[in-house]
Motif scaffolding. Structure first.
Motif, short mmCIF file in Angstrom:
data_model
loop_
_atom_site.label_atom_id
_atom_site.label_comp_id
_atom_site.label_asym_id
_atom_site.label_seq_id
_atom_site.Cartn_x
_atom_site.Cartn_y
_atom_site.Cartn_z
N ASP A 1 0.93 -1.13 -0.10
CA ASP A 1 0.05 0.00 0.08
C ASP A 1 0.86 1.31 0.09
O ASP A 1 0.77 2.23 -0.69
CB ASP A 1 -1.10 0.09 1.27
CG ASP A 1 -1.96 -1.16 1.19
OD1 ASP A 1 -2.32 -1.48 -0.14
OD2 ASP A 1 -2.89 -1.34 1.95
N ARG A 2 1.94 1.19 0.82
CA ARG A 2 2.92 2.35 0.85
C ARG A 2 3.50 2.61 -0.72
O ARG A 2 3.47 3.69 -0.87
CB ARG A 2 3.91 2.18 1.89
CG ARG A 2 3.56 2.34 3.42
CD ARG A 2 4.85 2.64 4.30
NE ARG A 2 5.77 1.34 4.14
CZ ARG A 2 5.46 0.32 4.99
NH1 ARG A 2 4.52 0.12 5.72
NH2 ARG A 2 6.44 -0.65 4.90
N ILE A 3 3.91 1.53 -1.18
CA ILE A 3 4.47 1.76 -2.64
C ILE A 3 3.51 2.32 -3.36
O ILE A 3 3.94 3.28 -4.17
CB ILE A 3 4.76 0.45 -3.26
CG1 ILE A 3 5.87 -0.28 -2.27
CG2 ILE A 3 5.13 0.42 -4.58
CD1 ILE A 3 6.24 -1.69 -2.87
N TYR B 1 1.60 7.38 -6.22
CA TYR B 1 0.82 8.20 -6.48
C TYR B 1 1.02 9.76 -6.08
O TYR B 1 0.60 10.59 -6.66
CB TYR B 1 -0.43 7.81 -5.77
CG TYR B 1 -1.71 8.61 -5.86
CD1 TYR B 1 -2.05 8.87 -7.35
CD2 TYR B 1 -2.62 9.40 -4.96
CE1 TYR B 1 -3.47 9.75 -7.44
CE2 TYR B 1 -3.47 9.99 -4.96
CZ TYR B 1 -4.13 10.45 -6.37
OH TYR B 1 -5.19 10.90 -6.63
N GLY B 2 1.49 10.07 -5.10
CA GLY B 2 2.04 10.91 -4.72
C GLY B 2 3.08 11.78 -5.45
O GLY B 2 2.99 13.01 -5.84
N ARG B 3 4.22 10.96 -6.09
CA ARG B 3 5.04 11.52 -6.90
C ARG B 3 4.55 11.89 -8.30
O ARG B 3 4.93 12.85 -8.85
CB ARG B 3 6.21 10.36 -7.16
CG ARG B 3 6.94 10.17 -5.96
CD ARG B 3 8.29 9.53 -6.32
NE ARG B 3 7.83 8.06 -7.05
CZ ARG B 3 7.95 6.91 -6.22
NH1 ARG B 3 7.87 7.21 -4.97
NH2 ARG B 3 7.41 5.91 -6.89
N SER B 4 3.34 11.06 -8.60
CA SER B 4 2.81 11.57 -10.02
C SER B 4 2.05 12.72 -9.89
O SER B 4 2.13 13.62 -10.81
CB SER B 4 1.80 10.37 -10.21
OG SER B 4 0.46 10.57 -9.40
N LYS B 5 1.86 13.57 -8.75
CA LYS B 5 1.12 14.57 -8.68
C LYS B 5 2.12 15.79 -8.79
O LYS B 5 2.12 16.87 -9.25
CB LYS B 5 0.60 14.94 -7.20
CG LYS B 5 -0.68 13.98 -7.12
CD LYS B 5 -1.44 14.23 -5.76
CE LYS B 5 -2.96 13.44 -5.65
NZ LYS B 5 -3.19 13.59 -4.42
#
Length: 636
Positions: free
Chosen positions: A211-213, A218-222
């Protein structure tokens, strides 16, 4: 996209390439196979030990889409085999909302694979270890026997189509059963915990880690502000474009070649390079005709094609021509593969005997397939920009059954998939009394899908010709001289970018005594003419139809200020080129002069099936074209 990673079993890099897949079920299958074949060819992997393909299918589409069958039938053909493919069928036991009972006439969705005797493994997807075991066996089978193998993952969709649909509308009993099923992850975790292989804490830690991965990615994609296109290509074509993905130049060199090269190619084209090789007497006459043309420094359509292919092979460009009966040619004009009349399966391809260190020429008759084979050749053209890949239809309108590939990959390839592709379609076209199924290659369809704007008055910059080609989604031509055909084939490779090329090729003109070109029109310094200006009477013969040659049409029209402007075509008024060229003429001429239309009246079928009716209509519009006085005052 493509991705490199370490294969932990061999400690060597392995490249994973994912081919763009449209929402047209199974259309990607032959594309993957063609790309795989090309990669094997360029790496000398004749046994498929370095490169292989994996195809992932849906159950309903695997059973229902004809391209699956077409692709399977390519699997063991010499010029199309990829030495075995692993097929993974995700069997949800339902197609969108349709039961298998209504969707197929065989017990299993995978029964279509039996046509090539591929082994088919049906495995319960609720048993991960069984799935891994079966996949290992499938991989071993492919590696050992170089044949196709199918893994049928028998499973279900927990939440309906796209995980968003309401399946209870149409399969209430089935989904009552599914809702009672324990999810496979929990089922397998409970089994491992019960066996003491993992603890509950270890299981929960693994879930949290995964889940962390996902959350971190997802955070980096923003935060990502720039999309790096090259990461989204399945073949990066290293060295072809600049670092920013743009062409290295916006010029196209002249496409002519030295006279001695033309003579050499013509000499080989009219010979049999193998000793003791007996050819058919009728073919001997054809070869003598080629030798005579070469001596007179003239070429017909077939010899011009030979010149284009042969010159590119000398420059290290691999040429591949594929389709139904292309080796001889539908109209018995090509004869690129000679057959010994006394020895079975003994053949000779003179094109491969032109130069000591030439690139290889592949010419191969295909199965009686359009959809599958065109998709295959499209995939083949994806692998490298340094190859001329051509698909020829037996008759032009036979591309009808390959329309899905044209619509989903060729017309939209750059806009939708960010992919350049230089595939060439050769489509025999002409209203010659052969009936509605063997006449029109439907040029109106290709022109309608061309993306140049009929109402936009272009800026005629110095690099207008090349820039216009770069901005278009494909190039559409109908060459009226063999020299033009020669040049447009060579230009396809010499351009600093790749665009699909649609060529409407002739039938009766293949042997017409006036349909010849001289070496003077093909030697060094010459190039493709988008418009052929008339030396005598004021008549134009457009060549490159799309993108529309605004600049040259403007020049020609201004030469003849007092002349009537006429568009004459053999196709019916609602077909062919008229609807495409008419508004573009209006734009370039600022609507100051009318454009007259002369041709056949609108019709539903592309051609009549009656020879006499064909000749009557032909005489009528030719008489009209050369006697405009009788039609003055009419608006077209």
């Amino acid at each position: 996209m493509y991705h490199e990673r370490i294969n932990r079993a061999t400690n060597r890099n392995i490249t994973l390439s994912l081919v763009a897949n449209p929402s047209h079920l199974e259309a990607v299958n032959p594309v993957v196979q063609g790309k795989t074949k090309a990669e094997q060819f360029y790496r000398g992997d004749s046994e498929g030990k370095k490169i292989m393909s994996i195809l992932v299918h849906g159950d309903a589409a695997f059973a229902g889409q004809g391209v699956v069958y077409e692709t399977f039938h390519l699997s063991d053909l010499p010029s199309y085999t990829t030495n075995g493919t692993v097929h993974i069928v995700v069997n949800n036991q339902i197609g969108f909302t349709t039961d298998p009972r209504m969707a197929r006439s065989s017990p299993y969705p995978t029964d279509v694979a039996r046509v090539v005797n591929a082994p088919i493994f049906h495995v319960n997807s609720d048993d991960p270890e069984a799935v891994i075991y079966v996949c290992s066996v499938a991989a071993e089978w492919r590696n050992t026997f170089n044949k196709d193998v199918v893994v049928d993952l028998v499973c279900y969709r927990r939440r309906g189509h796209n995980e968003m649909d309401e399946p209870m509308f149409t399969q209430p009993l089935m989904y009552k059963q599914i809702h009672r099923q324990v999810p496979v992850l929990k089922k397998y975790a409970d089994k491992l915990i019960a066996q003491g292989i993992v603890t509950l804490q270890e299981f929960e830690e693994e879930i949290a880690k995964y889940d962390r991965i996902c959350e971190e990615a997802y955070g980096r994609s923003k935060d990502k502000k720039i999309l790096d296109i090259k990461h989204w290509l399945d073949s990066p074509w290293p060295g072809f474009f600049n670092m920013d993905g743009e062409p290295k130049s916006m010029t196209c060199p002249a496409t002519g070649i030295p006279e001695d090269m033309l003579t050499h190619i013509g000499t080989v084209a009219s010979s049999v390079p193998l000793e003791g090789f007996r050819i058919h007497p009728g073919l001997s006459r054809i070869l003598r005709g080629r030798a005579d043309m070469t001596k007179k420094q003239m070429v017909d359509w077939a010899l011009a094609e030979y010149m284009a292919f042969g010159s590119l092979l000398k420059e290290g460009i691999h040429v591949r021509l594929s389709g139904q009966d292309v080796e001889r040619g539908t109209f018995s004009h090509r004869h690129h593969v000679l057959h010994d009349q006394d020895v079975d399966r003994r053949t000779c391809v003179p094109m491969n005997h032109l130069w000591p260190d030439q690139a290889p020429y592949t010419v191969c008759n295909s199965s009686l397939s359009e959809y599958g084979v065109l998709g295959f050749e499209l995939g083949y053209a994806m692998a490298s920009p340094n190859a001329l890949v051509l698909w020829e239809a037996q008759f032009g309108d036979f591309h009808n059954t390959a329309q899905c590939i044209i619509d989903q990959f060729i017309s939209t390839g750059q806009a939708k998939w960010v992919r350049h592709n230089g595939i060439v379609l050769l489509l025999p076209h002409g209203m010659e009394g052969m009936g509605p199924e063997h006449s029109s290659a439907r040029p109106e369809r290709f022109l309608q899908m061309s993306n140049d704007d009929s109402d936009a008055y272009p800026a005629f910059t110095e690099d207008f010709e090349v820039s216009q080609l770069y901005d278009c989604n494909w190039i559409v031509v109908n060459c009226s001289t063999p020299a033009s055909y020669f040049h447009v084939l060579r230009r396809q490779i010499l351009l600093p970018f790749r665009k699909p090329l649609i060529i409407f090729t002739p039938k009766s003109l293949l042997r017409h005594p006036d349909a010849k070109s001289s070496f003077d029109q093909m030697v060094s310094g010459t190039s493709f003419q988008r418009v052929i200006p008339e030396d005598g009477p004021a008549v134009r013969a457009p060549e490159q139809i799309s993108p529309f040659p605004f600049d040259l049409i403007k020049q020609e029209a201004e030469k003849y200020q007092g002349a009537e402007l006429v568009w004459c075509q053999e196709e019916h008024k609602n077909m062919g080129y008229y609807d495409y060229i008419s508004p573009r003429f209006m734009t370039i001429l600022s609507r100051a002069r009318p454009i007259w239309y002369v041709g056949r009246d609108p019709a539903a079928a592309p051609a009549t099936g009656n020879r006499n009716t064909h000749l009557v209509s032909l005489k009528k519009f030719l008489d009209t074209a050369f006697n405009l006085q009788a039609f003055e005052g009419q608006t077209f």
